[in-house]
Scaffold this motif. Structure first.
Motif, PDB file in Angstrom:
ATOM      1  N   UNK A 161       0.816  -1.229   0.000  1.00 46.88           N
ATOM      2  CA  UNK A 161       0.000   0.000   0.000  1.00 46.88           C
ATOM      3  C   UNK A 161       0.844   1.271   0.000  1.00 46.88           C
ATOM      4  N   UNK A 162       2.154   1.141  -0.046  1.00 49.31           N
ATOM      5  CA  UNK A 162       3.028   2.318   0.087  1.00 49.31           C
ATOM      6  C   UNK A 162       2.872   3.306  -1.063  1.00 49.31           C
ATOM      7  N   UNK A 163       2.426   2.845  -2.219  1.00 51.36           N
ATOM      8  CA  UNK A 163       2.315   3.726  -3.378  1.00 51.36           C
ATOM      9  C   UNK A 163       0.991   4.490  -3.410  1.00 51.36           C
ATOM     10  N   UNK A 164       0.049   4.136  -2.547  1.00 53.61           N
ATOM     11  CA  UNK A 164      -1.273   4.764  -2.589  1.00 53.61           C
ATOM     12  C   UNK A 164      -1.235   6.294  -2.438  1.00 53.61           C
ATOM     13  N   UNK A 165      -0.440   6.865  -1.516  1.00 53.96           N
ATOM     14  CA  UNK A 165      -0.380   8.337  -1.439  1.00 53.96           C
ATOM     15  C   UNK A 165       0.097   8.990  -2.734  1.00 53.96           C
ATOM     16  N   UNK A 166       1.066   8.349  -3.406  1.00 63.00           N
ATOM     17  CA  UNK A 166       1.547   8.887  -4.684  1.00 63.00           C
ATOM     18  C   UNK A 166       0.437   8.862  -5.733  1.00 63.00           C
ATOM     19  N   UNK A 167      -0.324   7.786  -5.762  1.00 63.10           N
ATOM     20  CA  UNK A 167      -1.434   7.690  -6.712  1.00 63.10           C
ATOM     21  C   UNK A 167      -2.500   8.737  -6.412  1.00 63.10           C
ATOM     22  N   UNK A 254      -6.928  10.340 -17.670  1.00 59.23           N
ATOM     23  CA  UNK A 254      -8.367  10.600 -17.737  1.00 59.23           C
ATOM     24  C   UNK A 254      -9.012  10.405 -16.376  1.00 59.23           C
ATOM     25  N   UNK A 255     -10.233  10.865 -16.228  1.00 56.24           N
ATOM     26  CA  UNK A 255     -10.939  10.737 -14.959  1.00 56.24           C
ATOM     27  C   UNK A 255     -11.141   9.262 -14.628  1.00 56.24           C
ATOM     28  N   UNK A 256     -10.979   8.940 -13.334  1.00 54.94           N
ATOM     29  CA  UNK A 256     -11.208   7.582 -12.877  1.00 54.94           C
ATOM     30  C   UNK A 256      -9.974   6.719 -12.842  1.00 54.94           C
ATOM     31  N   UNK A 257      -8.846   7.214 -13.368  1.00 51.45           N
ATOM     32  CA  UNK A 257      -7.604   6.445 -13.357  1.00 51.45           C
ATOM     33  C   UNK A 257      -6.912   6.620 -12.022  1.00 51.45           C
ATOM     34  N   UNK A 258      -6.294   5.547 -11.521  1.00 48.96           N
ATOM     35  CA  UNK A 258      -5.609   5.478 -10.240  1.00 48.96           C
ATOM     36  C   UNK A 258      -6.511   6.023  -9.135  1.00 48.96           C
TER      37      UNK A 258
END
Length: 258
Positions: A161-167, A254-258
């Motif tokens: 889950x470490x990448x979630x803040x970057x996303x 686009x909207x909805x990505x990541x």
């Protein structure tokens, strides 16, 4: 007169028009095909994990270059970097006390590049706390000391889950500048190689690797964590590849990505 589209651009446009279920099916087929290809061309599948560590370190090196060249952390989530540093530090400790090998050296190199100068922000516990609780409940059942087994489980869950803040940062901006895009794509490649390593190891050992990891829910959680890490970044990697082949320097999501 309009220039004819390249085959890759035509294919990307066709995929983009498909419904979500078709895209998911194509993603699964592509992933399985890549796995079979890696199994055929890579003799020692442990090299996939080494390659994953190396790609991760290269990705972070791109960030260091960005900081040195542009003197800014715009577009980056320091929270993700701090979470990455934490799980790498814990995994490095586990490597020293449980399995000192080439992975220890690679973890040390990646950790060293992660601790690069950057702006500061408050680290939220929204990722740390659940991972710590989960590590206390579901952990390896090997012969190692209890504390070391908890640490091992903790770094596995935190890495997922470490990448979630970057996303989340990229989701808010929708425009990702090149260096950040290269870094996140490198993470995606590293996660896929790591996932491929575990899946192929299980297949080649005919399930014996799962038994070696212990009993209970832990073996399944290891594989689930690897798969989750891969799918979290899969959508971004698709748009990154499409952007590169389209000759775009800046990635627009686009909207909805990541």
């Amino acid at each position: 007169m309009r220039r004819p589209k390249r085959p890759i651009q035509s294919l990307a446009a066709w995929v983009r028009r498909q419904p979500s279920k078709v895209k998911a099916f194509l993603a699964i087929i592509t992933g399985m095909t890549t796995l079979f290809t890696l199994r055929a061309i890579v003799n020692d599948h442990d090299n996939l994990f080494v390659a994953a560590e190396a790609v991760h370190s290269i990705g972070i090196s791109v960030l260091i270059y960005k900081l040195m060249k542009e003197k800014t952390c715009a577009g980056l989530s320091l929270k993700s970097q701090e979470l990455t540093a934490i799980f790498l530090a814990v995994r490095l400790y586990c490597s020293f006390v449980m399995e000192y090998d080439i992975h220890t050296v690679l973890d040390l190199a990646t950790l060293a590049t992660t601790f690069s100068p950057s702006d500061r922000e408050i680290l939220m516990l929204v990722q740390l706390a659940p991972c710590a609780v989960l590590a206390l409940v579901i952990r390896p059942s090997t012969s190692h000391h209890l504390i070391n087994r908890i640490f091992w489980a903790f770094c596995v869950y935190l890495e997922a889950v470490s990448v979630l803040p970057q996303l989340r940062v990229m989701q808010n901006t929708k425009i990702v500048e090149p260096f950040t895009a290269h870094y996140v794509f490198a993470l995606g490649v590293a996660r896929f190689l790591s996932c491929a390593h575990w899946v192929l190891q299980v297949v080649d050992s005919r399930g014996h690797l799962i038994v070696a990891l212990g009993y209970g829910l832990w073996p399944s959680m290891v594989l689930i964590s690897e798969i989750v890490q891969t799918f979290i970044l899969a959508d971004f990697c698709y748009y990154y590849i499409e952007s590169v082949f389209g000759g775009q320097l800046v990635l627009r999501l686009p909207s909805g990505v990541v």
